[in-house]
Design an enzyme around this catalytic site. Sequence first.
Site, PDB file in Angstrom:
ATOM      1  N   VAL A 168       0.848  -1.186   0.000  1.00 27.68           N
ATOM      2  CA  VAL A 168       0.000   0.000   0.000  1.00 27.68           C
ATOM      3  C   VAL A 168       0.888   1.241   0.000  1.00 27.68           C
ATOM      4  O   VAL A 168       1.840   1.339   0.781  1.00 27.68           O
ATOM      5  CB  VAL A 168      -0.946   0.032   1.221  1.00 27.68           C
ATOM      6  N   LYS A 169       0.561   2.160  -0.893  1.00 23.34           N
ATOM      7  CA  LYS A 169       1.234   3.459  -0.934  1.00 23.34           C
ATOM      8  C   LYS A 169       0.323   4.478  -0.276  1.00 23.34           C
ATOM      9  O   LYS A 169      -0.846   4.602  -0.640  1.00 23.34           O
ATOM     10  CB  LYS A 169       1.520   3.867  -2.379  1.00 23.34           C
TER      11      LYS A 169
END
Length: 266
Positions: A168-169
């Site tokens: 996840v960014k």
Amino acid sequence: MRNRLARIFKHGDNRTVMLAVDHGYFQGPTTKLENPKRTIEPLLPYADSIMLTRGVLRNCVDASNDIPIVLRVSGGVSILKQDLSNEDITTSIEEALRLNASALALSIFVGEEHEHRTLVNLARLVDEAERYGVPVLAVTAVGREMARDARYLALACRIAAELGARIVKTYYCENFDRVVDSCPVPLVIAGGKKVPEYEALKLTYNAIKNGAAGVDMGRNIWQSDHPVAMIRAVRAIVHDNATADDAWQLFNELKTNENREVLINQ
């Protein structure tokens, strides 16, 4: 799957310096990314992976370069639109495999008008990618009305992980350790808009200190007047556990040497 993830998170520390150059898919020729090939080439030796679209990959990255590709596969709106959340999947899994992608990237817009569409898109992409052992990176895009605080980001990151994202960014925030603790997959930090170099290095240091697995940084590297010095300073924090002050000193040393070389070549 493990092999592709290991290509992105390497060096024995399970961290990554990802170079983000996918901005053109909705911003067009943004400042200092007008010619992607010219911007990308000097930075590739210092990046662990690169996040970009298929068009830029095909035309602006030498095929002999072995850098892992994080392929942006969502889009469909431009910066001219008020609502950027109305995205869809724009690249097939077959195309991603032909391009030898190590991961696929897609934005989700939690709390925005098209939240449902983007979350279902993520779930569908994960279903397709998992069949071929390709990890999906979910980008927790933040709309104009959303606060970048721990409560919101923990919600968005957890939803992304629950739907199957392998990475996840997201954004760094106060109490970021709470976001990390509540997300069972690695978090990489977005650099965001261009800020002074020391601020970007401090952001990197704080994120790593509080549990981030790396950065996916774009404008704070290639919009710097000294982008190679900047990415090397970021690497020092991510992989060598340098402090922000150590990295700032390195940046200034590299910048000075770069200026000397320019003068000599002139």
